[in-house]
Design a protein around this motif. Structure first.
Motif, PDB file in Angstrom:
ATOM      1  N   SER A 178      -1.783   0.679  -4.539  1.00 24.35           N
ATOM      2  CA  SER A 178      -2.066  -0.504  -5.352  1.00 24.35           C
ATOM      3  C   SER A 178      -3.358  -1.219  -4.977  1.00 24.35           C
ATOM      4  O   SER A 178      -3.573  -2.360  -5.360  1.00 24.35           O
ATOM      5  N   GLY A 179      -4.214  -0.565  -4.192  1.00 25.51           N
ATOM      6  CA  GLY A 179      -5.541  -1.124  -4.000  1.00 25.51           C
ATOM      7  C   GLY A 179      -5.865  -1.597  -2.605  1.00 25.51           C
ATOM      8  O   GLY A 179      -6.804  -2.361  -2.416  1.00 25.51           O
ATOM      9  N   TYR A 180      -5.124  -1.149  -1.586  1.00 28.20           N
ATOM     10  CA  TYR A 180      -5.428  -1.523  -0.203  1.00 28.20           C
ATOM     11  C   TYR A 180      -6.839  -1.048   0.146  1.00 28.20           C
ATOM     12  O   TYR A 180      -7.188   0.118  -0.040  1.00 28.20           O
ATOM     13  N   ARG A 181      -7.684  -1.987   0.608  1.00 28.71           N
ATOM     14  CA  ARG A 181      -9.076  -1.701   0.961  1.00 28.71           C
ATOM     15  C   ARG A 181      -9.833  -1.046  -0.203  1.00 28.71           C
ATOM     16  O   ARG A 181     -10.680  -0.181   0.007  1.00 28.71           O
ATOM     17  N   GLY A 182      -9.481  -1.445  -1.402  1.00 30.07           N
ATOM     18  CA  GLY A 182     -10.220  -1.003  -2.579  1.00 30.07           C
ATOM     19  C   GLY A 182      -9.865   0.372  -3.105  1.00 30.07           C
ATOM     20  O   GLY A 182     -10.424   0.805  -4.106  1.00 30.07           O
ATOM     21  N   ALA A 183      -8.934   1.059  -2.468  1.00 26.13           N
ATOM     22  CA  ALA A 183      -8.603   2.427  -2.886  1.00 26.13           C
ATOM     23  C   ALA A 183      -7.465   2.408  -3.903  1.00 26.13           C
ATOM     24  O   ALA A 183      -6.339   2.793  -3.614  1.00 26.13           O
ATOM     25  N   CYS A 184      -7.745   1.937  -5.097  1.00 28.63           N
ATOM     26  CA  CYS A 184      -6.727   1.834  -6.141  1.00 28.63           C
ATOM     27  C   CYS A 184      -6.477   3.213  -6.756  1.00 28.63           C
ATOM     28  O   CYS A 184      -7.400   3.846  -7.281  1.00 28.63           O
ATOM     29  N   LEU A 185      -5.227   3.681  -6.696  1.00 30.16           N
ATOM     30  CA  LEU A 185      -4.861   5.000  -7.200  1.00 30.16           C
ATOM     31  C   LEU A 185      -3.900   4.856  -8.383  1.00 30.16           C
ATOM     32  O   LEU A 185      -3.512   3.747  -8.753  1.00 30.16           O
ATOM     33  N   ASP A 186      -3.530   5.975  -8.966  1.00 31.25           N
ATOM     34  CA  ASP A 186      -2.799   5.979 -10.234  1.00 31.25           C
ATOM     35  C   ASP A 186      -1.308   5.745 -10.001  1.00 31.25           C
ATOM     36  O   ASP A 186      -0.515   6.690  -9.886  1.00 31.25           O
ATOM     37  N   LEU A 187      -0.926   4.477  -9.973  1.00 32.21           N
ATOM     38  CA  LEU A 187       0.468   4.103  -9.753  1.00 32.21           C
ATOM     39  C   LEU A 187       1.373   4.650 -10.854  1.00 32.21           C
ATOM     40  O   LEU A 187       2.491   5.095 -10.591  1.00 32.21           O
ATOM     41  N   GLU A 188       0.906   4.637 -12.092  1.00 29.68           N
ATOM     42  CA  GLU A 188       1.742   5.089 -13.197  1.00 29.68           C
ATOM     43  C   GLU A 188       2.011   6.590 -13.118  1.00 29.68           C
ATOM     44  O   GLU A 188       3.083   7.056 -13.520  1.00 29.68           O
TER      45      GLU A 188
END
Length: 227
Positions: free
Chosen positions: A174-184
């Protein structure tokens, strides 16, 4: 009409064995679970055809009903990039089965997935509560941190997101340290897995490890299904 994959499960049960990984891959794909492109081959000529069809680098995996943990016996070849490497890797995997007096059920040839966040998803049968899905950090981290959450089947999208959010993996997605990945995409893996489990209550255990998450999409790289 029967459930998708029922014929594969019926055949495996009749033979008293677990699902072979290519069979498990077919079952997962029938329920919308994402895998790298792959081929199941039984001789070197088929392996070379598969290598020509798929994008390199490739991964070659031994398929044997007598060997459940193929990586423990050297049954996984990574970074295969040329035809002659494919033929040599196929021959080496076949020789591993022969040396162990194990039945040789072919080789799984897959496109090697790019690096990503490694997660684990699966199902275990609880003797009291029935099937429960499991999710957490995957790869070697699943043993190191024990970072997993469980949810009883059926798992809805809302329940899947709650499971994800309760783990360290959820923070990374969910975006820890800017690494947002595809949660869906990971939510869809859990809900698809839930549908598979509901459709086939004879399955005792599923292990998808690793599941790699990306900024867009996800891929399941290894599958084990026990009946």
């Amino acid at each position: 009409m029967g459930q998708p994959g029922a014929d594969l499960i019926q055949m495996a049960r009749a033979e008293g064995r677990h699902l072979l990984e290519p069979e498990a891959a077919l079952l997962c794909q029938a329920f919308g679970l994402p895998l790298p492109a792959w081929r199941w081959v039984h001789d070197q000529a088929q392996a070379l055809e598969a290598a020509a069809d798929l994008k390199s680098p490739l991964v070659l995996k031994l398929v044997s009903r007598d060997i459940l943990h193929k990586s423990d016996v050297g049954g996984v070849k990574l970074g295969v990039t040329k035809g002659e490497m494919t033929a040599a890797a196929f021959a080496e995997l076949a020789s591993i089965a022969q040396a162990r007096k194990a039945r040789f059920d072919g080789v799984l040839v897959c496109q090697q997935a790019p690096a990503g966040l490694e997660l684990v998803a699966g199902m275990v049968q609880d003797p009291e509560f029935g099937p429960a899905l499991m999710f957490g950090l995957g790869g070697t981290a699943v043993e190191l941190f024990g970072d997993v959450a469980f949810g009883s089947v059926p798992v809805t999208p809302a329940r899947a997101r709650h499971m994800i959010a309760s783990t360290r993996a959820g923070k990374l997605l969910s975006g820890y340290r800017g690494a947002c990945l595809d949660l869906e995409a990971i939510t869809a893996v859990l809900t698809g897995l839930s549908r598979l489990v509901e459709a086939h209550p004879e399955i005792q255990e599923i292990d998808l490890n690793p599941v790699r998450a990306y900024q867009s999409g996800a891929l399941i790289l290894d599958i084990r299904i026990l009946l």
